[in-house]
Write an enzyme that holds these catalytic residues in place. Sequence first.
Site, short mmCIF file in Angstrom:
data_model
loop_
_atom_site.label_atom_id
_atom_site.label_comp_id
_atom_site.label_asym_id
_atom_site.label_seq_id
_atom_site.Cartn_x
_atom_site.Cartn_y
_atom_site.Cartn_z
N GLY A 112 0.81 -1.21 0.00
CA GLY A 112 0.00 0.00 0.00
C GLY A 112 0.84 1.26 0.00
O GLY A 112 0.49 2.26 -0.63
N GLU B 186 -1.96 5.60 4.33
CA GLU B 186 -1.08 4.43 4.53
C GLU B 186 -0.02 4.68 5.61
O GLU B 186 1.08 4.17 5.53
CB GLU B 186 -0.40 4.02 3.22
CG GLU B 186 -1.30 3.32 2.24
CD GLU B 186 -1.78 1.95 2.72
OE1 GLU B 186 -1.03 1.25 3.42
OE2 GLU B 186 -2.92 1.59 2.38
N ARG C 298 13.26 2.81 13.79
CA ARG C 298 13.25 1.52 14.51
C ARG C 298 14.09 0.49 13.75
O ARG C 298 14.81 -0.30 14.37
CB ARG C 298 11.83 1.03 14.69
CG ARG C 298 11.10 1.73 15.79
CD ARG C 298 9.73 1.15 16.00
NE ARG C 298 9.02 1.90 17.04
CZ ARG C 298 7.71 1.90 17.19
NH1 ARG C 298 6.95 1.18 16.37
NH2 ARG C 298 7.15 2.60 18.13
#
Length: 141
Positions: free
Chosen positions: A2, A124, A136
Amino acid sequence: GGRINIASCSLGGAQLALDTAREYLLTRKQFGQALADFQALQFRLADMATELDAARLMVRRAAAALDARDPKATQYCAMAKRIATDTGFEVANQALQLHGGYGYLKDYRLEQIVRDLRVHQILEGTNEIMRVIIARELLRQ
């Protein structure tokens, strides 16, 4: 997937904005010459095209990583979505600026492109969330 889709939509809209601005610079005259003859506007158009191409390459890398099930695909997709949607909006915004006041008129359709591309920075996952995902992944041990 997406995120790649939204990024690709931004690239398409930005390309339309760039093409529209190019055509406008070639046809609009100021001080007896085409706007395309002014070096400052040429530089702006060149920067828009360069940034758009760089974003396109990042989207392609992310799509290839996703297809190949690369462990970095999540990071690459987040990077591509963030850069493509930010760049897409900025290119459209610059195209509107090159049109001056005409850029806000519905006859020139740039006002709609700018509005449409702005929402891509939210869909999205917002671009702030994309930054969280990227960070991260970079900090994972």
